[in-house]
Design a protein around this motif. Structure first.
Motif, PDB file in Angstrom:
ATOM      1  N   UNK A  96      27.701  13.383  -6.851  1.00 51.17           N
ATOM      2  CA  UNK A  96      26.864  13.714  -8.005  1.00 51.17           C
ATOM      3  C   UNK A  96      26.417  15.165  -8.021  1.00 51.17           C
ATOM      4  N   UNK A  97      26.835  15.966  -7.064  1.00 52.72           N
ATOM      5  CA  UNK A  97      26.207  17.277  -6.873  1.00 52.72           C
ATOM      6  C   UNK A  97      27.202  18.431  -6.824  1.00 52.72           C
ATOM      7  N   UNK A  98      28.208  18.383  -7.683  1.00 55.94           N
ATOM      8  CA  UNK A  98      29.167  19.486  -7.770  1.00 55.94           C
ATOM      9  C   UNK A  98      28.512  20.632  -8.539  1.00 55.94           C
ATOM     10  N   UNK A  99      28.282  21.761  -7.851  1.00 57.24           N
ATOM     11  CA  UNK A  99      27.500  22.829  -8.484  1.00 57.24           C
ATOM     12  C   UNK A  99      27.999  24.241  -8.191  1.00 57.24           C
ATOM     13  N   UNK A 100      29.197  24.385  -7.586  1.00 62.71           N
ATOM     14  CA  UNK A 100      29.707  25.730  -7.308  1.00 62.71           C
ATOM     15  C   UNK A 100      31.193  25.652  -7.043  1.00 62.71           C
ATOM     16  N   UNK A 101      31.871  26.760  -7.292  1.00 64.85           N
ATOM     17  CA  UNK A 101      33.319  26.782  -7.168  1.00 64.85           C
ATOM     18  C   UNK A 101      33.780  26.598  -5.721  1.00 64.85           C
ATOM     19  N   UNK A 102      33.051  27.160  -4.778  1.00 61.08           N
ATOM     20  CA  UNK A 102      33.461  27.001  -3.375  1.00 61.08           C
ATOM     21  C   UNK A 102      33.454  25.534  -2.967  1.00 61.08           C
ATOM     22  N   UNK A 103      32.513  24.768  -3.493  1.00 57.66           N
ATOM     23  CA  UNK A 103      32.472  23.334  -3.205  1.00 57.66           C
ATOM     24  C   UNK A 103      33.650  22.627  -3.867  1.00 57.66           C
ATOM     25  N   UNK A 104      33.946  22.985  -5.105  1.00 62.64           N
ATOM     26  CA  UNK A 104      35.091  22.389  -5.799  1.00 62.64           C
ATOM     27  C   UNK A 104      36.385  22.667  -5.049  1.00 62.64           C
ATOM     28  N   UNK A 105      36.533  23.873  -4.554  1.00 61.21           N
ATOM     29  CA  UNK A 105      37.742  24.242  -3.808  1.00 61.21           C
ATOM     30  C   UNK A 105      37.889  23.388  -2.556  1.00 61.21           C
ATOM     31  N   UNK A 106      36.780  23.143  -1.864  1.00 56.33           N
ATOM     32  CA  UNK A 106      36.847  22.349  -0.635  1.00 56.33           C
ATOM     33  C   UNK A 106      37.090  20.872  -0.941  1.00 56.33           C
ATOM     34  N   UNK A 107      36.481  20.357  -2.005  1.00 58.63           N
ATOM     35  CA  UNK A 107      36.746  18.972  -2.402  1.00 58.63           C
ATOM     36  C   UNK A 107      38.221  18.797  -2.750  1.00 58.63           C
ATOM     37  N   UNK A 108      38.761  19.743  -3.503  1.00 60.07           N
ATOM     38  CA  UNK A 108      40.180  19.679  -3.858  1.00 60.07           C
ATOM     39  C   UNK A 108      41.059  19.714  -2.612  1.00 60.07           C
ATOM     40  N   UNK A 109      40.746  20.610  -1.699  1.00 60.46           N
ATOM     41  CA  UNK A 109      41.523  20.732  -0.465  1.00 60.46           C
ATOM     42  C   UNK A 109      41.523  19.428   0.321  1.00 60.46           C
TER      43      UNK A 109
END
Length: 227
Positions: free
Chosen positions: A96-109
């Motif tokens: 529920x807490x996607x709030x920055x691109x660096x986090x999105x990149x790590x989730x995708x990875x």
């Protein structure tokens, strides 16, 4: 009041809020936030009908995830550090807490490594409080467009936290604004699918949140207690 009594009372209040706003009861899911209760209490909550469980931190939640995942949907609802993502992907179907691109990149990875697709909600700091995480409403649309590059992230909605108010009615503008932001994203067709979820409303203000369109409400002590 015991756990069963609290669950019945909350469900009754949810139904009443749905009635007031002409919504279907099945459109609102209760997330039982179990971070302050024992594994036994969390298990009891699931057994009496709480099918969505919310946790805020890793590794504090590991024991409950391992015990409850087969019977309940697990939601990671707290601030997520990038270094913890490897533990979350594959264990929590919802973030529920996607709030920055660096986090999105790590989730995708990590999703690629584990061959998973992650259901994510973008956290928006509607109130503008410095103490709260989330992107600003002004950043939302550019952020959403940038997420299109991540094929293993499925954006399903938005999340926010309203300020604590003695009078819950004062939280209404925050929840109303999040709904407008979701509707605008859909109007602009940022994603190739309609996003429907609004994760908003806690113990003090969940009825107002429901009236303004919440699909996930996050309830801790008022629902499951503190033991």
């Amino acid at each position: 009041m015991d756990l069963k009594g609290r669950v019945r009372e909350i469900d009754s209040r949810v139904q009443a809020a749905c009635n007031r706003s002409n919504r279907k009861r099945e459109d609102v899911e209760i997330i039982a936030v179990t971070k302050y209760v024992s594994l036994k209490t969390a298990k009891d909550a699931v057994e009496i009908g709480c099918k969505h469980i919310g946790e805020n931190r890793w590794p504090d939640s590991e024991e409950k995830v391992n015990a409850l995942s087969a019977k309940a949907q697990m939601h990671f609802i707290g601030h997520l550090q990038s270094k913890k993502v490897k533990h979350i992907v594959g264990r929590f179907p919802y973030v529920h807490s996607l709030d920055r691109m660096s986090l999105a990149e790590e989730i995708e990875k990590q999703a690629i490594l584990k061959d998973r697709y992650m259901n994510c909600l973008i956290q928006v700091n509607v109130s503008g409080e410095e103490s709260k995480y989330g992107i600003s409403p002004d950043e939302l649309f550019k952020f959403a467009e940038n997420l299109l590059q991540f094929k293993h992230i499925n954006v399903i909605g938005l999340m926010t936290m309203a300020p604590f108010e003695e009078d819950p009615e004062k939280t209404r503008p925050v929840f109303r604004e999040l709904r407008k932001l979701r509707d605008y994203l859909n109007e602009k067709q940022i994603f190739d699918h309609k996003i429907s979820h609004l994760s908003m409303g806690m113990s003090n203000d969940f009825e107002i949140a429901i009236e303004e369109g919440a699909t996930f409400i996050r309830l801790g002590s008022k629902l499951v207690g503190k033991e």
